[in-house]
Write a protein that holds these residues in place. Structure first.
Motif, PDB file in Angstrom:
ATOM      1  N   ASN A   1      33.933  45.975  40.844  1.00 19.68           N
ATOM      2  CA  ASN A   1      35.129  45.562  40.123  1.00 19.68           C
ATOM      3  C   ASN A   1      36.395  46.245  40.641  1.00 19.68           C
ATOM      4  OD1 ASN A   1      34.501  43.669  37.678  1.00 19.68           O
ATOM      5  ND2 ASN A   1      32.754  45.052  37.914  1.00 19.68           N
TER       6      ASN A   1
ATOM      7  N   LYS B   1      40.348  48.900  33.014  1.00 18.82           N
ATOM      8  CA  LYS B   1      41.574  48.289  33.538  1.00 18.82           C
ATOM      9  C   LYS B   1      42.571  48.041  32.410  1.00 18.82           C
ATOM     10  CE  LYS B   1      39.330  46.153  37.508  1.00 18.82           C
ATOM     11  NZ  LYS B   1      38.933  44.888  38.160  1.00 18.82           N
ATOM     12  N   ARG B   2      42.084  47.572  31.274  1.00 18.59           N
ATOM     13  CA  ARG B   2      42.965  47.340  30.122  1.00 18.59           C
ATOM     14  C   ARG B   2      43.575  48.661  29.641  1.00 18.59           C
ATOM     15  NH1 ARG B   2      40.779  46.078  24.262  1.00 18.59           N
ATOM     16  NH2 ARG B   2      42.687  46.635  23.175  1.00 18.59           N
TER      17      ARG B   2
ATOM     18  N   ASP C   1      36.433  46.158  32.994  1.00 18.19           N
ATOM     19  CA  ASP C   1      37.598  45.454  32.441  1.00 18.19           C
ATOM     20  C   ASP C   1      38.262  46.243  31.319  1.00 18.19           C
ATOM     21  OD1 ASP C   1      37.404  43.366  34.235  1.00 18.19           O
ATOM     22  OD2 ASP C   1      36.385  42.017  32.829  1.00 18.19           O
ATOM     23  N   ASP C   2      37.483  46.994  30.550  1.00 13.90           N
ATOM     24  CA  ASP C   2      38.072  47.821  29.487  1.00 13.90           C
ATOM     25  C   ASP C   2      38.835  49.000  30.086  1.00 13.90           C
ATOM     26  OD1 ASP C   2      37.127  46.134  27.498  1.00 13.90           O
ATOM     27  OD2 ASP C   2      35.293  47.302  27.189  1.00 13.90           O
TER      28      ASP C   2
ATOM     29  N   GLY D   1      46.109  47.522  38.725  1.00 10.67           N
ATOM     30  CA  GLY D   1      44.974  47.128  39.538  1.00 10.67           C
ATOM     31  C   GLY D   1      44.941  47.816  40.883  1.00 10.67           C
TER      32      GLY D   1
END
Length: 149
Positions: A50, A98-99, A95-96, A23
């Protein structure tokens, strides 16, 4: 071995959380886009909201950017981005990304082919098309990384 893959492995082996690294430092992303594309700007806004730090470069030759990135035919969209050693093509949700950084798979990157309604930057009221985020590699192999409705 990718720099951040090695760092994640060492940190995990030593008992440190790798969430903070995923992050933090790896959050700089460089986006190449057409100077006339509005949805690219909306996707950039989504990334910034984000936690990503975005550098945007306008290009009148996105075909060349995509070819240089090793993008596989059929996975194209309107903008191409680079984060760490990965390519991010199209309206991939933050979010994808970050994953992807947290899991650090051996891959070229992620793509959301086309421009599905309801994906980040392609909001169209209540309309939300089902779409897939595709993980791809240099050998032309693909697999579904995530699905969204």
């Amino acid at each position: 071995m990718k720099r951040f893959t090695l760092a994640f492995g060492l940190m995990a082996a030593m008992g440190f959380s790798t969430t903070a690294l995923a992050g933090g430092a790896a959050q700089n992303i460089h986006v190449y886009k057409s100077p006339t594309c509005g949805c690219c700007g909306d996707w950039i806004d989504h990334l910034e909201e984000n936690g990503f730090e975005v550098t945007a470069t306008n290009s009148n030759d996105m075909g060349r950017v995509k070819a240089d990135a090793g993008l596989i035919a059929g996975l194209g969209s309107c903008h191409t981005a680079f984060i760490g050693d990965y390519v991010i093509e199209g309206h991939v949700p933050a979010d994808d990304i970050k994953r992807l950084l947290a899991e650090a798979p051996k891959a070229t990157g992620l793509s959301v082919p086309g421009m599905p309604a309801g994906s980040p930057g392609m909001e169209m009221g209540d309309r939300k098309d089902h779409y897939k985020v595709i993980l791809f590699n240099e050998q032309g192999q693909t697999r579904v990384f995530a699905e969204h409705n």
